[in-house]
Design an enzyme around this catalytic site. Structure first.
Site, PDB file in Angstrom:
ATOM      1  N   LYS A  13       0.820  -1.217   0.000  1.00 40.60           N
ATOM      2  CA  LYS A  13       0.000   0.000   0.000  1.00 40.60           C
ATOM      3  C   LYS A  13       0.858   1.273   0.000  1.00 40.60           C
ATOM      4  CE  LYS A  13      -2.472   0.463   3.745  1.00 40.60           C
ATOM      5  NZ  LYS A  13      -2.286   1.721   4.498  1.00 40.60           N
ATOM      6  N   ARG A  89     -10.155   3.254   9.993  1.00 44.74           N
ATOM      7  CA  ARG A  89      -9.688   1.950  10.469  1.00 44.74           C
ATOM      8  C   ARG A  89     -10.839   1.085  10.991  1.00 44.74           C
ATOM      9  NH1 ARG A  89      -4.265   1.307  10.862  1.00 44.74           N
ATOM     10  NH2 ARG A  89      -2.949   3.166  10.835  1.00 44.74           N
ATOM     11  N   ARG A 128      11.649 -12.100   7.728  1.00 41.47           N
ATOM     12  CA  ARG A 128      12.766 -11.263   8.190  1.00 41.47           C
ATOM     13  C   ARG A 128      13.590 -11.990   9.254  1.00 41.47           C
ATOM     14  NH1 ARG A 128      12.230  -5.152  10.450  1.00 41.47           N
ATOM     15  NH2 ARG A 128      10.922  -6.174  11.997  1.00 41.47           N
ATOM     16  N   ARG A 156      12.630 -11.795  15.370  1.00 41.67           N
ATOM     17  CA  ARG A 156      11.865 -11.105  16.414  1.00 41.67           C
ATOM     18  C   ARG A 156      10.513 -11.780  16.560  1.00 41.67           C
ATOM     19  NH1 ARG A 156      13.133  -5.108  14.019  1.00 41.67           N
ATOM     20  NH2 ARG A 156      15.258  -4.909  14.811  1.00 41.67           N
ATOM     21  N   ARG A 167      -1.844 -11.011  13.469  1.00 39.03           N
ATOM     22  CA  ARG A 167      -1.959  -9.585  13.115  1.00 39.03           C
ATOM     23  C   ARG A 167      -2.803  -9.411  11.857  1.00 39.03           C
ATOM     24  NH1 ARG A 167       3.316  -8.307  13.028  1.00 39.03           N
ATOM     25  NH2 ARG A 167       3.631  -7.656  10.885  1.00 39.03           N
TER      26      ARG A 167
END
Length: 212
Positions: A13, A89, A128, A156, A167
């Site tokens: 985006k 949102r 990652r 992480r 998420r």
């Protein structure tokens, strides 16, 4: 031309928003920029938002909606149009935006909705890895280190597949009612995000040239 851009985290985006702004000259309005500007300019809503932020509290919808209204009323938006990024949102914010646009006599022309299979996004976002010694970031698939071994690299918690999936699930649950709201108004343009960046932008450009 007045637009919203939507898409799940990792869908590209931000990249496409920057290209739209460059090509079509609309004002890019992101939630973070809006808050920072309102606070820096000490607008009524900016000062109110600061009282919540300073206490570490979430800024209530009515304050966020007020900041959006202040920003959309500014002269550059009237002259150039806007690309709203990161707002609304929630479905409640979408309804508040309808009211704001109506009050300001602004017509929303379209909602660019970048679609990517969530399974691909999990792969994209959970790849990652970080070198324990240097702190450098790499991606297992798109930018792997030449000397990769599991001992020297770690992930992480936020980047682990199960965390990323949670998420995304939250984002899907939040965004679907918003997309449904605008779809009933005939404003949603679905763009296939599972392709090269250039091809995604070509598809967006084709839509926007028809809306101009």
């Amino acid at each position: 031309m007045n637009l919203l851009i939507m898409g799940l985290p990792g869908a590209g985006k931000g990249t496409q928003a920057a290209r739209i702004v460059e090509k079509f000259g609309v004002v890019h309005i992101s939630t973070g920029d809006m808050f920072r500007a309102a606070i820096a300019n000490q607008t009524e809503m900016g000062l109110l938002a600061k009282t919540y932020i300073d206490k570490g509290e979430l800024v209530p919808d009515e304050v966020t909606n007020g900041i959006v209204k202040e920003r959309l009323a500014q002269e550059d938006v009237k002259q150039k149009g806007f690309l709203l990024d990161g707002y609304p949102r929630t479905a409640e914010q979408a309804h508040a935006l309808d009211t704001t646009l109506s009050t300001l006599h602004i017509k929303l022309d379209g909602v660019i909705n970048i679609i990517v299979d969530p399974a691909h996004l999990v792969e994209r976002l959970s790849g990652r890895i970080i070198n324990r010694k240097t702190g450098e970031s790499y991606h297992k698939i798109f930018n792997p280190p030449t000397d990769y071994n599991e001992t020297d690299y770690y992930q992480r918690e936020d980047d682990k597949p199960e965390t990323v999936k949670r998420r995304l699930d939250v984002n899907i649950a939040q965004s679907q009612p918003i997309i449904d709201h605008y779809r009933t108004k005939g404003l949603v343009y679905d763009i296939k995000g599972d392709q090269e960046i250039e091809f995604v932008f070509e598809d967006i450009t084709e839509v926007l040239l028809k809306l101009k």
